[in-house]
Design an enzyme around this catalytic site. Structure first.
Site, PDB file in Angstrom:
ATOM      1  N   PRO A   1      -8.596  -4.562   5.040  1.00 28.60           N
ATOM      2  CA  PRO A   1      -7.796  -3.753   4.120  1.00 28.60           C
ATOM      3  C   PRO A   1      -8.683  -2.836   3.278  1.00 28.60           C
ATOM      4  CG  PRO A   1      -7.631  -6.108   3.581  1.00 28.60           C
ATOM      5  CD  PRO A   1      -8.500  -5.996   4.773  1.00 28.60           C
ATOM      6  N   GLU A   2      -8.274  -1.581   3.169  1.00 26.48           N
ATOM      7  CA  GLU A   2      -8.986  -0.612   2.338  1.00 26.48           C
ATOM      8  C   GLU A   2      -8.088  -0.267   1.156  1.00 26.48           C
ATOM      9  OE1 GLU A   2     -10.566   2.584   4.815  1.00 26.48           O
ATOM     10  OE2 GLU A   2     -10.649   1.270   6.552  1.00 26.48           O
TER      11      GLU A   2
END
Ligand SMILES: [Zn+2]
Length: 305
Positions: A2-3
């Site tokens: 996840p960014e």
């Protein structure tokens, strides 16, 4: 992994379910996912506390409970979501936060790199990555000059520089590739060689790509889900990431995948000309995300509006 857009989506989906709730009981199933302090203190400090707010910095989620700050980092495969107690327990469930409305905030992590820090009012024990985070790319304080200063004089590739959380917070492999394509800059260009115009273009592209991805609730590439267990919708809008072997949406040239900064890196060799004298190692493209939908229409690159 996840960014920024995925973590922001988790924050937004958790917010109405968690804020205002009292934490009745903390159930720690895997102690190594509690990084600080020891699991017993972690549990004792949190039980009875009330969630006041959830903020995000870079890829970190910050839960305020009175004077306490609960820091969560999802790393590769962490997943935080709220569900009812009747929901079957997941295979890689490590921590359950029992809320006073009977719901459960669960932490599931297949690869076990993520976890929690709990900080008191003195904020002792803050993870170094959080203490050293660079500017938030979607905040007004992130200007082209700030990006220029971060890249200036660096011999390292612009891809490596953008992945460095101390220079810009929240970017990872997907959105760095997308932003560089949008800005027509080759990922292996030494960061310090970008012209003022290129930096300005890259700055605009980073913001547009991230803002669009937040709007689309993130990219589900393999494991990511939001705080309600839903997938993000950004995948089908990605222009180059995971599209090696497909035609560039701008010019039709075949998108390539090479190793830059030890990461699989996607780019168009025509739109993003390689710097002279840089040898690139091709990476064999894996098949794309299983079961992904067919691209309906290639949007013109660099828009994302
Ligand atoms: Zn192209």
């Amino acid at each position: 992994m996840p960014e920024l857009p995925e973590v922001e989506t988790v924050r937004r989906t958790l917010y109405p379910r968690v804020v205002g709730r009292r934490l009745e009981r903390v159930e720690i199933l895997t102690e190594r996912q509690i990084f600080h302090p020891d699991p017993g203190t972690f549990r004792a400090e949190l039980e009875g506390a009330v969630f006041d707010d959830i903020e995000r910095r870079g890829k970190y989620l910050l839960f305020s409970l009175g004077p306490l700050l609960l820091v969560a980092h999802l790393r590769m495969s962490g997943h935080l979501f709220v569900c009812g107690p009747e929901a079957p327990r997941q295979k890689h469930l490590h921590v359950v936060f029992h809320l006073d409305d009977g719901q459960e905030l669960r932490y599931v992590d297949q690869r076990k790199f993520g976890g929690f820090h709990l900080l008191g009012p003195d904020r002792q024990g803050m993870p170094r990555g959080l203490a050293n985070l660079g500017p938030e790319p979607l905040s007004p304080s992130f200007t082209p000059d700030v990006l220029a200063a971060a890249l200036a004089g660096r011999q390292t590739s612009v891809k490596a520089a953008l992945l460095n959380q101390a220079l810009v917070a929240g970017l990872g492999n997907i959105y760095v590739d997308e932003a560089l394509f949008c800005a027509r800059i080759h990922p292996a260009r030494p960061a310090g060689t970008l012209t003022e115009e290129e930096v300005a273009r890259l700055h605009g592209c980073i913001r547009r790509v991230l803002a669009r991805a937040v709007e689309k609730r993130g990219t589900t590439f393999s494991l990511y889900r939001d705080g309600e267990g839903n997938e993000g919708d950004m995948y089908d809008e990605l222009q180059v990431f995971d599209r090696a072997g497909e035609p560039c949406p701008a010019c039709g040239t075949t998108i390539q995948k090479v190793a830059v900064a030890q990461r699989g890196t996607h780019f168009c060799p025509r739109c993003q000309p390689a710097p002279e004298g840089v040898a690139l190692t091709p990476v064999r493209a894996r098949p794309g995300r299983r079961g992904r939908s067919v691209r309906v229409a290639a949007e013109p690159p660099g828009t994302y509006e």
